[in-house]
Design a protein around this motif. Structure first.
Motif, PDB file in Angstrom:
ATOM      1  N   LEU A 115       0.630  -4.584  -0.426  1.00 41.36           N
ATOM      2  CA  LEU A 115      -0.295  -3.707  -1.135  1.00 41.36           C
ATOM      3  C   LEU A 115      -1.078  -4.523  -2.154  1.00 41.36           C
ATOM      4  O   LEU A 115      -0.537  -5.445  -2.774  1.00 41.36           O
ATOM      5  N   SER A 116      -2.347  -4.191  -2.343  1.00 37.16           N
ATOM      6  CA  SER A 116      -3.184  -4.894  -3.306  1.00 37.16           C
ATOM      7  C   SER A 116      -3.339  -4.060  -4.563  1.00 37.16           C
ATOM      8  O   SER A 116      -3.434  -2.828  -4.504  1.00 37.16           O
ATOM      9  N   ARG A 117      -3.392  -4.731  -5.704  1.00 41.14           N
ATOM     10  CA  ARG A 117      -3.585  -4.048  -6.984  1.00 41.14           C
ATOM     11  C   ARG A 117      -5.010  -3.481  -7.029  1.00 41.14           C
ATOM     12  O   ARG A 117      -5.978  -4.173  -6.671  1.00 41.14           O
ATOM     13  N   ASP A 118      -5.157  -2.242  -7.454  1.00 48.09           N
ATOM     14  CA  ASP A 118      -6.487  -1.652  -7.514  1.00 48.09           C
ATOM     15  C   ASP A 118      -7.147  -1.952  -8.854  1.00 48.09           C
ATOM     16  O   ASP A 118      -6.616  -2.698  -9.683  1.00 48.09           O
ATOM     17  N   HIS A 122      -2.893  -0.848 -11.023  1.00 42.23           N
ATOM     18  CA  HIS A 122      -1.696  -0.279 -10.419  1.00 42.23           C
ATOM     19  C   HIS A 122      -1.686  -0.535  -8.916  1.00 42.23           C
ATOM     20  O   HIS A 122      -2.700  -0.906  -8.316  1.00 42.23           O
ATOM     21  N   PHE A 123      -0.517  -0.293  -8.322  1.00 40.20           N
ATOM     22  CA  PHE A 123      -0.369  -0.370  -6.869  1.00 40.20           C
ATOM     23  C   PHE A 123      -0.220   1.039  -6.316  1.00 40.20           C
ATOM     24  O   PHE A 123       0.658   1.788  -6.751  1.00 40.20           O
ATOM     25  N   GLY A 224       0.974 -12.301  -7.633  1.00 39.97           N
ATOM     26  CA  GLY A 224      -0.406 -12.237  -8.105  1.00 39.97           C
ATOM     27  C   GLY A 224      -0.924 -10.818  -8.060  1.00 39.97           C
ATOM     28  O   GLY A 224      -0.422  -9.937  -8.761  1.00 39.97           O
ATOM     29  N   GLU A 225      -1.916 -10.584  -7.227  1.00 43.79           N
ATOM     30  CA  GLU A 225      -2.523  -9.267  -7.110  1.00 43.79           C
ATOM     31  C   GLU A 225      -1.967  -8.481  -5.917  1.00 43.79           C
ATOM     32  O   GLU A 225      -2.541  -7.465  -5.542  1.00 43.79           O
TER      33      GLU A 225
END
Length: 231
Positions: A115-118, A122-123, A224-225
């Protein structure tokens, strides 16, 4: 002329077969590995494409024949490079998709989800709960998978059987929730069955992916992200 073309094609095929038999006899086991077989196929493909380009331009000027041969060589190189680096291109495509839609899990292999951080930091995770799409906020501080009332209705929870006896402390104060069990929750390549969850009576706008799901995974790691979930 067409009959001559077919004759040449037959001779080329016979020559390729003879070459293959000669190589297998001269170098036994040389084509046993998949890499060796693919290199041989690439070579035959390249020779075939170049040869066909030359034959098609045989009756034309030499420049036309050369252009056709170079065109077929370029096409062959693109195909070879595309196949050789298919895993790299697939990873690039997955990364681009995760940047455009951070909440959409990217599956690298079975039992994983990325999942990528928005933009909020947040995830979020687009998941399937009992076959129904639910968008979660990933929250390691939540003890359960917590469904909002709206998501619980869409999933098919029977509200007439709920008993709101469990208190939860939230940023907006204490809310009460009812204990339920979800048949199946899927995030990317991870599917868990019989997942403990709760349905809030109010005060929860976004469903939370809590520790009743995350705690059953092998690892939950922030790189990381990206958030990496492994079963």
């Amino acid at each position: 002329m067409r009959q001559n073309n077919w004759t040449w094609a037959a001779l080329v095929l016979l020559g390729a077969a003879a070459l293959l038999l000669l190589l297998m006899n001269r170098f036994p086991g040389a084509l046993d590995s998949e890499n060796a077989q693919m290199r041989f196929v690439y070579g035959v493909l390249l020779l075939t494409l170049v040869g066909s380009g030359v034959l098609m331009g045989w009756r034309e000027r030499a420049g036309v024949a050369l252009k056709q041969a170079l065109t077929w060589i370029a096409i062959a190189l693109v195909l070879v490079i595309g196949y050789s680096y298919r895993d790299v291109f697939s990873d690039i495509g997955s990364r681009l998709r995760s940047e455009v839609a951070p909440s959409v899990p990217v599956t690298g292999e079975p039992g994983t989800a990325y999942l990528s951080r928005d933009m909020t930091g947040h995830f979020h995770a687009d998941a399937l709960v009992n076959g129904t799409h639910v968008r979660f906020l990933v929250d390691t501080g939540a003890s359960d998978v917590a469904l909002s009332a709206a998501d619980a209705r869409r999933v098919g929870i029977d509200f007439s059987r709920l008993s709101y006896t469990i208190p939860y402390q939230t940023a907006n104060g204490v809310i009460h929730a009812a204990r339920v069990r979800l048949d199946e929750v899927t995030v990317g390549g991870i599917t868990l069955r019989d997942v403990d969850a709760s349905v809030s009576q109010g005060g929860l706008d976004t469903s939370l992916l809590g520790m009743s799901f995350l705690g059953r995974l092998g690892s939950v790691e922030v790189r990381g992200e990206r958030l990496v979930l492994r079963y």
